[in-house]
Motif scaffolding. Sequence first.
Motif, PDB file in Angstrom:
ATOM      1  N   ILE A  13      30.885  -6.828  30.577  1.00  0.00           N
ATOM      2  CA  ILE A  13      30.386  -8.159  30.233  1.00  0.00           C
ATOM      3  C   ILE A  13      30.970  -8.604  28.897  1.00  0.00           C
ATOM      4  O   ILE A  13      31.359  -9.770  28.731  1.00  0.00           O
ATOM      5  CB  ILE A  13      28.844  -8.180  30.226  1.00  0.00           C
ATOM      6  CG1 ILE A  13      28.316  -7.993  31.664  1.00  0.00           C
ATOM      7  CG2 ILE A  13      28.314  -9.477  29.605  1.00  0.00           C
ATOM      8  CD1 ILE A  13      26.831  -7.686  31.753  1.00  0.00           C
ATOM      9  N   ALA A  14      31.071  -7.694  27.937  1.00  0.00           N
ATOM     10  CA  ALA A  14      31.646  -8.040  26.622  1.00  0.00           C
ATOM     11  C   ALA A  14      33.107  -8.457  26.758  1.00  0.00           C
ATOM     12  O   ALA A  14      33.535  -9.440  26.145  1.00  0.00           O
ATOM     13  CB  ALA A  14      31.513  -6.856  25.660  1.00  0.00           C
ATOM     14  N   ILE A  15      33.868  -7.744  27.555  1.00  0.00           N
ATOM     15  CA  ILE A  15      35.268  -8.101  27.774  1.00  0.00           C
ATOM     16  C   ILE A  15      35.345  -9.436  28.520  1.00  0.00           C
ATOM     17  O   ILE A  15      36.127 -10.325  28.171  1.00  0.00           O
ATOM     18  CB  ILE A  15      36.006  -6.996  28.556  1.00  0.00           C
ATOM     19  CG1 ILE A  15      35.999  -5.681  27.763  1.00  0.00           C
ATOM     20  CG2 ILE A  15      37.444  -7.425  28.882  1.00  0.00           C
ATOM     21  CD1 ILE A  15      36.334  -4.460  28.599  1.00  0.00           C
ATOM     22  N   VAL A  47      34.953 -12.459  26.263  1.00  0.00           N
ATOM     23  CA  VAL A  47      36.151 -12.877  25.535  1.00  0.00           C
ATOM     24  C   VAL A  47      37.051 -13.714  26.452  1.00  0.00           C
ATOM     25  O   VAL A  47      37.529 -14.781  26.065  1.00  0.00           O
ATOM     26  CB  VAL A  47      36.915 -11.667  24.954  1.00  0.00           C
ATOM     27  CG1 VAL A  47      38.240 -12.097  24.338  1.00  0.00           C
ATOM     28  CG2 VAL A  47      36.050 -10.939  23.940  1.00  0.00           C
ATOM     29  N   TYR A  48      37.266 -13.234  27.669  1.00  0.00           N
ATOM     30  CA  TYR A  48      38.092 -13.993  28.599  1.00  0.00           C
ATOM     31  C   TYR A  48      37.461 -15.356  28.891  1.00  0.00           C
ATOM     32  O   TYR A  48      38.128 -16.390  28.827  1.00  0.00           O
ATOM     33  CB  TYR A  48      38.284 -13.231  29.919  1.00  0.00           C
ATOM     34  CG  TYR A  48      39.357 -12.175  29.882  1.00  0.00           C
ATOM     35  CD1 TYR A  48      40.698 -12.533  29.778  1.00  0.00           C
ATOM     36  CD2 TYR A  48      39.043 -10.833  29.973  1.00  0.00           C
ATOM     37  CE1 TYR A  48      41.704 -11.571  29.765  1.00  0.00           C
ATOM     38  CE2 TYR A  48      40.035  -9.863  29.957  1.00  0.00           C
ATOM     39  CZ  TYR A  48      41.360 -10.243  29.856  1.00  0.00           C
ATOM     40  OH  TYR A  48      42.346  -9.287  29.834  1.00  0.00           O
ATOM     41  N   TYR A  49      36.178 -15.364  29.229  1.00  0.00           N
ATOM     42  CA  TYR A  49      35.511 -16.594  29.634  1.00  0.00           C
ATOM     43  C   TYR A  49      35.531 -17.634  28.521  1.00  0.00           C
ATOM     44  O   TYR A  49      35.903 -18.792  28.745  1.00  0.00           O
ATOM     45  CB  TYR A  49      34.061 -16.294  30.055  1.00  0.00           C
ATOM     46  CG  TYR A  49      33.429 -17.423  30.822  1.00  0.00           C
ATOM     47  CD1 TYR A  49      33.575 -17.510  32.203  1.00  0.00           C
ATOM     48  CD2 TYR A  49      32.708 -18.414  30.180  1.00  0.00           C
ATOM     49  CE1 TYR A  49      33.013 -18.561  32.920  1.00  0.00           C
ATOM     50  CE2 TYR A  49      32.148 -19.462  30.888  1.00  0.00           C
ATOM     51  CZ  TYR A  49      32.294 -19.524  32.259  1.00  0.00           C
ATOM     52  OH  TYR A  49      31.747 -20.573  32.957  1.00  0.00           O
ATOM     53  N   ILE A 101      26.340 -15.898  27.802  1.00  0.00           N
ATOM     54  CA  ILE A 101      27.741 -16.328  27.688  1.00  0.00           C
ATOM     55  C   ILE A 101      27.904 -17.724  28.298  1.00  0.00           C
ATOM     56  O   ILE A 101      28.547 -18.597  27.706  1.00  0.00           O
ATOM     57  CB  ILE A 101      28.681 -15.304  28.359  1.00  0.00           C
ATOM     58  CG1 ILE A 101      28.600 -13.972  27.606  1.00  0.00           C
ATOM     59  CG2 ILE A 101      30.114 -15.835  28.414  1.00  0.00           C
ATOM     60  CD1 ILE A 101      29.101 -12.780  28.390  1.00  0.00           C
ATOM     61  N   TYR A 102      27.302 -17.923  29.455  1.00  0.00           N
ATOM     62  CA  TYR A 102      27.366 -19.249  30.075  1.00  0.00           C
ATOM     63  C   TYR A 102      26.717 -20.295  29.169  1.00  0.00           C
ATOM     64  O   TYR A 102      27.220 -21.408  29.039  1.00  0.00           O
ATOM     65  CB  TYR A 102      26.694 -19.247  31.446  1.00  0.00           C
ATOM     66  CG  TYR A 102      27.451 -18.492  32.515  1.00  0.00           C
ATOM     67  CD1 TYR A 102      28.837 -18.539  32.606  1.00  0.00           C
ATOM     68  CD2 TYR A 102      26.767 -17.742  33.458  1.00  0.00           C
ATOM     69  CE1 TYR A 102      29.515 -17.861  33.599  1.00  0.00           C
ATOM     70  CE2 TYR A 102      27.441 -17.056  34.462  1.00  0.00           C
ATOM     71  CZ  TYR A 102      28.808 -17.122  34.527  1.00  0.00           C
ATOM     72  OH  TYR A 102      29.488 -16.447  35.513  1.00  0.00           O
ATOM     73  N   THR A 103      25.614 -19.939  28.541  1.00  0.00           N
ATOM     74  CA  THR A 103      24.941 -20.864  27.627  1.00  0.00           C
ATOM     75  C   THR A 103      25.837 -21.165  26.435  1.00  0.00           C
ATOM     76  O   THR A 103      25.976 -22.319  26.023  1.00  0.00           O
ATOM     77  CB  THR A 103      23.589 -20.289  27.164  1.00  0.00           C
ATOM     78  OG1 THR A 103      22.775 -20.028  28.309  1.00  0.00           O
ATOM     79  CG2 THR A 103      22.861 -21.255  26.263  1.00  0.00           C
ATOM     80  N   LYS A 147      25.278 -22.660  35.384  1.00  0.00           N
ATOM     81  CA  LYS A 147      25.569 -21.240  35.637  1.00  0.00           C
ATOM     82  C   LYS A 147      24.577 -20.352  34.890  1.00  0.00           C
ATOM     83  O   LYS A 147      24.134 -19.321  35.408  1.00  0.00           O
ATOM     84  CB  LYS A 147      26.999 -20.891  35.233  1.00  0.00           C
ATOM     85  CG  LYS A 147      28.025 -21.419  36.194  1.00  0.00           C
ATOM     86  CD  LYS A 147      29.416 -20.963  35.816  1.00  0.00           C
ATOM     87  CE  LYS A 147      30.421 -21.487  36.823  1.00  0.00           C
ATOM     88  NZ  LYS A 147      31.755 -20.964  36.588  1.00  0.00           N
ATOM     89  N   ALA A 148      24.227 -20.735  33.674  1.00  0.00           N
ATOM     90  CA  ALA A 148      23.250 -19.960  32.904  1.00  0.00           C
ATOM     91  C   ALA A 148      21.917 -19.933  33.635  1.00  0.00           C
ATOM     92  O   ALA A 148      21.283 -18.874  33.764  1.00  0.00           O
ATOM     93  CB  ALA A 148      23.080 -20.552  31.509  1.00  0.00           C
ATOM     94  N   ILE A 149      21.504 -21.070  34.139  1.00  0.00           N
ATOM     95  CA  ILE A 149      20.225 -21.161  34.842  1.00  0.00           C
ATOM     96  C   ILE A 149      20.236 -20.315  36.106  1.00  0.00           C
ATOM     97  O   ILE A 149      19.315 -19.525  36.346  1.00  0.00           O
ATOM     98  CB  ILE A 149      19.891 -22.643  35.143  1.00  0.00           C
ATOM     99  CG1 ILE A 149      19.535 -23.360  33.827  1.00  0.00           C
ATOM    100  CG2 ILE A 149      18.773 -22.755  36.174  1.00  0.00           C
ATOM    101  CD1 ILE A 149      19.521 -24.872  33.919  1.00  0.00           C
TER     102      ILE A 149
END
Length: 178
Positions: A65-67, A70-72, A103-105, A112-114
């Motif tokens: 998720i951390a990697i 960075v990409y996202y 991350i989405y937020t 997407k966050a929701i």
Amino acid sequence: MKIQVFPRKGLIAVGMMLVAAALPAAGAKVGATPALYQGKDVKDAAESLLQVAEQQSENGSWELIAIGRVYYLSGNKEKGEALFNRAVSKKAAESDWRRIAAIYTEAKDYDKAISTLEKALVKSPKESKVLAELGAAYNLKGDRAKAEEMFAQSFAIDPGEFWNTVNVAGSYLGVNPD
């Protein structure tokens, strides 16, 4: 028949290269070195480092998720989401969904966050933190009525949870949950 003789120094160098190539396959930890980034443009440097980080992750969900973050956040959403999917492909915990939703937020992808926080809520329907973060995502999206419904549920479960109070307050000011 001609016999090829190698200088000792050359044999040592070849041996070291073979060992270095075999270490990742043998399960040895891969390390970052200056050669990954020095003299490269920023995108190539980052990509080299992220490839090593992915090897170092050992497929841990938080690490992937951390990697992916960075990409996202750097604009490669497809690669980021592929890493998020890998992270939750086995046995996703509520905390994995919450990390991805954060991350989405951060990226202001509130829908997407929701939807991601709703997956966390399925895992832990009475988790006050998930309800507070879900409400914050709704509030940041501009749906105050739905946000306040989630906040009320969160505070009904745990009115004394400091982080929920701070995250809810922040969402009214446009600040993402921590």
